[in-house]
Design a protein around this motif. Structure first.
Motif, PDB file in Angstrom:
ATOM      1  N   GLU A   1      30.820 102.509  36.420  1.00 50.01           N
ATOM      2  CA  GLU A   1      31.220 102.177  35.057  1.00 50.01           C
ATOM      3  C   GLU A   1      32.746 102.140  34.944  1.00 50.01           C
ATOM      4  O   GLU A   1      33.316 101.280  34.284  1.00 50.01           O
ATOM      5  CB  GLU A   1      30.643 103.200  34.075  1.00 50.01           C
ATOM      6  CG  GLU A   1      29.141 103.128  34.009  1.00 50.01           C
ATOM      7  CD  GLU A   1      28.525 104.314  33.298  1.00 50.01           C
ATOM      8  OE1 GLU A   1      29.282 105.155  32.767  1.00 50.01           O
ATOM      9  OE2 GLU A   1      27.290 104.390  33.268  1.00 50.01           O
TER      10      GLU A   1
ATOM     11  N   GLU B   1      24.562  96.635  42.304  1.00 50.19           N
ATOM     12  CA  GLU B   1      25.138  97.943  41.987  1.00 50.19           C
ATOM     13  C   GLU B   1      24.384  99.058  42.713  1.00 50.19           C
ATOM     14  O   GLU B   1      25.001  99.992  43.228  1.00 50.19           O
ATOM     15  CB  GLU B   1      25.096  98.199  40.477  1.00 50.19           C
ATOM     16  CG  GLU B   1      26.056  97.362  39.682  1.00 50.19           C
ATOM     17  CD  GLU B   1      25.914  97.576  38.182  1.00 50.19           C
ATOM     18  OE1 GLU B   1      25.393  98.641  37.762  1.00 50.19           O
ATOM     19  OE2 GLU B   1      26.323  96.677  37.431  1.00 50.19           O
TER      20      GLU B   1
ATOM     21  N   ASP C   1      18.687  98.089  29.570  1.00 51.87           N
ATOM     22  CA  ASP C   1      19.346  97.870  28.286  1.00 51.87           C
ATOM     23  C   ASP C   1      20.462  96.835  28.409  1.00 51.87           C
ATOM     24  O   ASP C   1      20.658  96.235  29.475  1.00 51.87           O
ATOM     25  CB  ASP C   1      19.850  99.193  27.693  1.00 51.87           C
ATOM     26  CG  ASP C   1      20.985  99.832  28.501  1.00 51.87           C
ATOM     27  OD1 ASP C   1      21.565  99.181  29.403  1.00 51.87           O
ATOM     28  OD2 ASP C   1      21.300 101.007  28.224  1.00 51.87           O
ATOM     29  N   GLU C   2      21.218  96.642  27.318  1.00 49.33           N
ATOM     30  CA  GLU C   2      22.275  95.623  27.293  1.00 49.33           C
ATOM     31  C   GLU C   2      23.409  95.922  28.266  1.00 49.33           C
ATOM     32  O   GLU C   2      24.164  95.044  28.647  1.00 49.33           O
ATOM     33  CB  GLU C   2      22.825  95.438  25.866  1.00 49.33           C
ATOM     34  CG  GLU C   2      23.483  96.661  25.274  1.00 49.33           C
ATOM     35  CD  GLU C   2      22.521  97.673  24.656  1.00 49.33           C
ATOM     36  OE1 GLU C   2      22.980  98.767  24.296  1.00 49.33           O
ATOM     37  OE2 GLU C   2      21.318  97.391  24.543  1.00 49.33           O
ATOM     38  N   ASP C   3      23.532  97.197  28.716  1.00 49.22           N
ATOM     39  CA  ASP C   3      24.537  97.559  29.712  1.00 49.22           C
ATOM     40  C   ASP C   3      23.984  97.448  31.129  1.00 49.22           C
ATOM     41  O   ASP C   3      24.620  97.886  32.089  1.00 49.22           O
ATOM     42  CB  ASP C   3      25.023  98.991  29.470  1.00 49.22           C
ATOM     43  CG  ASP C   3      25.765  99.131  28.149  1.00 49.22           C
ATOM     44  OD1 ASP C   3      26.487  98.176  27.764  1.00 49.22           O
ATOM     45  OD2 ASP C   3      25.625 100.181  27.495  1.00 49.22           O
ATOM     46  N   ASN C   4      22.781  96.875  31.249  1.00 51.74           N
ATOM     47  CA  ASN C   4      22.116  96.687  32.542  1.00 51.74           C
ATOM     48  C   ASN C   4      21.795  98.020  33.220  1.00 51.74           C
ATOM     49  O   ASN C   4      21.888  98.155  34.431  1.00 51.74           O
ATOM     50  CB  ASN C   4      22.948  95.783  33.469  1.00 51.74           C
ATOM     51  CG  ASN C   4      22.079  94.820  34.250  1.00 51.74           C
ATOM     52  OD1 ASN C   4      20.954  94.528  33.872  1.00 51.74           O
ATOM     53  ND2 ASN C   4      22.610  94.330  35.353  1.00 51.74           N
ATOM     54  N   GLU C   5      21.418  99.021  32.389  1.00 49.76           N
ATOM     55  CA  GLU C   5      21.010 100.321  32.904  1.00 49.76           C
ATOM     56  C   GLU C   5      19.538 100.542  32.570  1.00 49.76           C
ATOM     57  O   GLU C   5      19.079 100.193  31.488  1.00 49.76           O
ATOM     58  CB  GLU C   5      21.852 101.441  32.282  1.00 49.76           C
ATOM     59  CG  GLU C   5      23.295 101.404  32.711  1.00 49.76           C
ATOM     60  CD  GLU C   5      24.120 102.539  32.142  1.00 49.76           C
ATOM     61  OE1 GLU C   5      23.586 103.350  31.348  1.00 49.76           O
ATOM     62  OE2 GLU C   5      25.299 102.627  32.492  1.00 49.76           O
TER      63      GLU C   5
ATOM     64  N   GLU D   1      23.724 107.375  35.873  1.00 51.57           N
ATOM     65  CA  GLU D   1      25.082 107.305  36.428  1.00 51.57           C
ATOM     66  C   GLU D   1      25.008 106.860  37.878  1.00 51.57           C
ATOM     67  O   GLU D   1      24.133 107.302  38.618  1.00 51.57           O
ATOM     68  CB  GLU D   1      25.753 108.680  36.401  1.00 51.57           C
ATOM     69  CG  GLU D   1      26.028 109.233  35.026  1.00 51.57           C
ATOM     70  CD  GLU D   1      26.692 110.598  35.097  1.00 51.57           C
ATOM     71  OE1 GLU D   1      27.488 110.826  36.040  1.00 51.57           O
ATOM     72  OE2 GLU D   1      26.401 111.426  34.228  1.00 51.57           O
TER      73      GLU D   1
ATOM     74  N   GLY E   1      35.634  98.708  34.094  1.00 55.05           N
ATOM     75  CA  GLY E   1      36.578  98.726  32.974  1.00 55.05           C
ATOM     76  C   GLY E   1      37.995  98.565  33.356  1.00 55.05           C
ATOM     77  O   GLY E   1      38.527  98.318  34.323  1.00 55.05           O
TER      78      GLY E   1
END
Length: 192
Positions: free
Chosen positions: A188, A32, A153-157, A179, A192
């Motif tokens: 992001e 990313e 974190d769990e969102d890979n951020e 961001e 989605g």
């Protein structure tokens, strides 16, 4: 005899499997970063000098490999910013020059800590990965005397980082509002 060998072997395979998943998650994060044309975040930075501690809130942005760091706090130096591109650093604020001292012999200072962190996230050698308090932790080695520990974190951020120089932590970083933007818009939104 076979039972004694199978149990340790199973434990080794289990441990290797966990590490592989953590490394794969970090590899996705690095991908990313490689695809991002713009990265923006805010960070609370605590710099540990020999004789004092300095705290800043900084706004970081990267666009087309040019980094910009702006001081949001403390109020007395609010608005001072640095631009970094291809090894060049420029401080800007109505013609003022700010000398806030070096944390390392390599010239690391609070204003350069966030560009250093991003470069480490992108390119540094991954020494080890593990899970800590529900966060993915990664130890990165950008040079022989520097290391970075990063927590995602769990969102890979990214949420936290520490920069060490000669095995002493010199910068603590708490990351907010991460961001990334690619050609096709927000990373992001693309997921989605």
């Amino acid at each position: 005899m076979k039972r004694r060998i199978i149990l340790p072997l199973a434990l080794v395979l289990l441990l290797c499997g966990c590490s592989g998943g953590e490394e794969a998650a970090f590899d996705r994060f690095r991908q990313e970063l490689a695809e991002a044309e713009e990265i923006i975040f805010t960070a609370d930075v605590q710099a540990e000098y020999e004789d004092k501690t300095a705290e800043f809130t900084l706004c970081f942005s990267m666009q087309n490999d040019e980094y910009r760091v702006e001081i949001l706090e403390p109020e007395i130096v609010k608005g001072i910013s640095a631009r970094v591109k291809s090894g060049e650093t420029h401080l800007e604020y109505d013609g003022a020059i700010l000398d806030i001292g070096k944390l390392t012999d390599r010239g690391l200072c609070p204003m350069s800590a966030l560009p250093f962190l991003l470069d480490a996230m992108r390119d540094a050698h991954v020494d080890m990965t593990w899970t800590e308090n529900g966060l993915l932790a990664v130890r990165l080695i950008p040079s022989d005397d520097m290391s970075v520990t990063l927590w995602l974190d769990e969102d890979n951020e990214p949420v936290n980082a520490e920069i060490e120089y000669e095995e002493k932590t010199v910068v603590f970083i708490e990351i907010h509002d991460w961001e990334t933007e690619t050609n096709e818009g927000s990373a992001e939104e693309n997921m989605g």
